[in-house]
Design an enzyme around this catalytic site. Structure first.
Site, PDB file in Angstrom:
ATOM      1  N   GLU A   1       0.839  -1.197   0.000  1.00 40.47           N
ATOM      2  CA  GLU A   1       0.000   0.000   0.000  1.00 40.47           C
ATOM      3  C   GLU A   1       0.876   1.250   0.000  1.00 40.47           C
ATOM      4  OE1 GLU A   1      -3.821   1.698   2.571  1.00 40.47           O
ATOM      5  OE2 GLU A   1      -2.297   0.508   3.594  1.00 40.47           O
TER       6      GLU A   1
ATOM      7  N   LYS B   1      -9.848   1.484  -2.107  1.00 42.64           N
ATOM      8  CA  LYS B   1     -10.083   1.011  -0.743  1.00 42.64           C
ATOM      9  C   LYS B   1     -11.518   1.315  -0.304  1.00 42.64           C
ATOM     10  CE  LYS B   1      -7.426   1.188   3.587  1.00 42.64           C
ATOM     11  NZ  LYS B   1      -6.222   1.858   4.176  1.00 42.64           N
TER      12      LYS B   1
ATOM     13  N   CYS C   1      -5.555  -3.263   2.769  1.00 39.97           N
ATOM     14  CA  CYS C   1      -5.270  -3.010   4.182  1.00 39.97           C
ATOM     15  C   CYS C   1      -6.499  -3.159   5.085  1.00 39.97           C
ATOM     16  CB  CYS C   1      -4.630  -1.633   4.335  1.00 39.97           C
ATOM     17  SG  CYS C   1      -3.753  -1.417   5.915  1.00 39.97           S
TER      18      CYS C   1
END
Length: 311
Positions: free
Chosen positions: A69, A148, A189
Site C-alpha cells: 500500500e 479502498k 489493508c
C-alpha cells in the site's frame, strides 16, 4: 531485452502446468526527503519499486509480483493529495508525464511478462483522492483497479490515531480479476478487517486474495498475521499480504511482516520489518483439497444469516 522476455515466457509456460503461480511480494522502504518535491520523491520511490520488482522476478521467476500500500508516497493524510495522480482507463490513454506510476507498472509488467499488483497509490479522480490499487497483465494492460472500500479511521488513545477520511474518498466495489491459474480477489489493508468483503470475493470464484497493506506498530503485532490467517481459513483461499518496510525516519511506522498464508491457515512465507522480498509457489490443488475436505460452502445457512452486518 529479447532474451529476458524469452526466459520469462518460458517460465510462465512451465508454471501454467504447475499447481499454481509463483508469487513474490516486495517489502519496500518508502523514502521521503523533505527537501524534495512530491514529484521528485515519487520518482525516486518508483525507481526503487522498479528495481525491487526486477530483482524479485530474477531471483524467484515470479508470475505475480505484489507491491505494498502507498508504495510511492508517505502514508500521511496531509500528503495524499500532493502525491496524487490520475490512473488512465487503458494503456492507450497512458501519458508518462501525467501517469508516472501507471507508466512504470505497465512497462515493467510487459518487460518481465508478469502480473503486477501495483500496491496502491493516491489516485486523483474527479477532484477526489482515492487509495487505489491497480493490476497489470503480462502485456502491460490494466486489468483491474480497486479503491479502498473501508477507510482507516481509528483512535487508540495514547497509541495510534489516524483518519483517512480526512483526505480520502472510499471506493464502492468488489474487485476480482482473472489469471491463467485462478480468479484473484483484491482489497487494501483495512478492508481485511471486514470478512464480508472477502466472502463475496470467494463467492465470485476467487482462490487467492491479495491485500496490499500498511498496518502499524500498534495494530500490526496484535492483528496483522491473525487477520491474514483468518481470511485464509474463513474462505479457504491463499492470502497474500504486502506491507512496506519500516522506515524509522517517517512519522507512521509500518509493521512490515509481509506474509503468504495457505488455505489451511499455515504461514508459508513471511519476514520481519526490514526491506526484503518473500515468495511462494502457490499450490491451488491444496485449495481444492481443503474445500473438499471441509465443505463449508455447501453448509452455509443463508436461511439463518442471510444479511450479516454490525448493529
Amino acid at each position: 531485452l529479447a532474451v529476458r522476455r524469452s526466459l520469462s515466457a518460458a517460465r510462465s509456460a512451465a508454471n501454467l502446468t504447475a499447481k499454481g503461480p509463483i508469487v513474490a511480494v516486495c517489502q519496500l522502504t518508502i523514502d521521503i526527503d523533505p527537501k524534495l518535491t512530491p514529484e521528485a520523491n515519487r520518482a525516486n520511490n518508483l525507481e526503487s519499486a522498479k528495481a525491487a520488482i526486477e530483482a524479485a522476478h530474477a531471483e524467484t521467476g515470479a508470475d505475480i509480483v505484489v507491491l505494498p500500500e502507498c508504495f510511492n508516497c508517505p502514508y500521511d493524510v496531509t500528503q495524499f493529495r500532493p502525491y496524487s495522480e490520475e490512473i488512465p482507463g487503458s494503456v492507450a490513454e497512458l501519458v508518462a508525464r501525467s501517469h508516472p506510476s501507471a507508466n512504470m507498472l505497465s512497462s515493467v509488467s510487459k518487460k518481465l511478462g508478469i502480473y503486477l499488483v501495483g500496491g496502491s497509490i493516491p489516485e486523483l479522480r474527479d477532484d477526489r483522492v482515492y487509495n487505489t490499487a491497480t493490476v497489470w497483465d503480462p502485456e502491460g494492460e490494466l486489468v483491474a483497479q480497486h479503491s479502498k472500500v473501508h477507510l482507516f479511521d481509528i483512535d487508540i488513545p495514547g497509541k495510534q490515531s489516524f483518519k483517512e477520511s480526512d483526505s480520502l474518498t472510499a471506493g464502492g466495489s468488489i474487485t476480482t480479476f482473472d489469471t491463467p491459474w485462478c480468479k484473484v480477489g483484491l482489497a487494501i489493508c483495512y478492508d481485511i478487517r471486514f470478512p464480508q468483503l472477502a466472502t463475496l470475493m470467494r463467492q465470485e470464484g476467487c482462490k487467492m486474495l491479495i491485500y496490499p497493506g500498511a498496518f502499524n506498530t500498534t495494530t500490526g503485532p496484535a492483528h496483522w498475521e491473525l487477520l491474514v490467517r483468518a481470511r485464509a481459513v474463513d474462505n479457504q483461499c491463499v492470502v497474500i499480504a504486502a506491507s512496506p518496510a519500516r522506515n524509522p525516519k517517517t512519522t507512521y511506522q509500518a509493521w512490515g511482516h509481509s506474509t503468504i498464508v495457505d488455505p489451511w491457515g499455515e504461514v508459508v512465507a513471511t519476514c520481519d520489518h526490514k526491506p526484503t522480498q518473500i515468495s511462494a509457489a502457490i499450490d491451488l490443488d491444496r485449495v481444492d483439497e481443503v474445500r473438499r475436505n471441509v465443505p463449508i460452502s455447501e453448509q452455509t445457512r443463508p436461511d439463518v444469516y442471510q444479511d450479516v452486518s454490525y448493529a
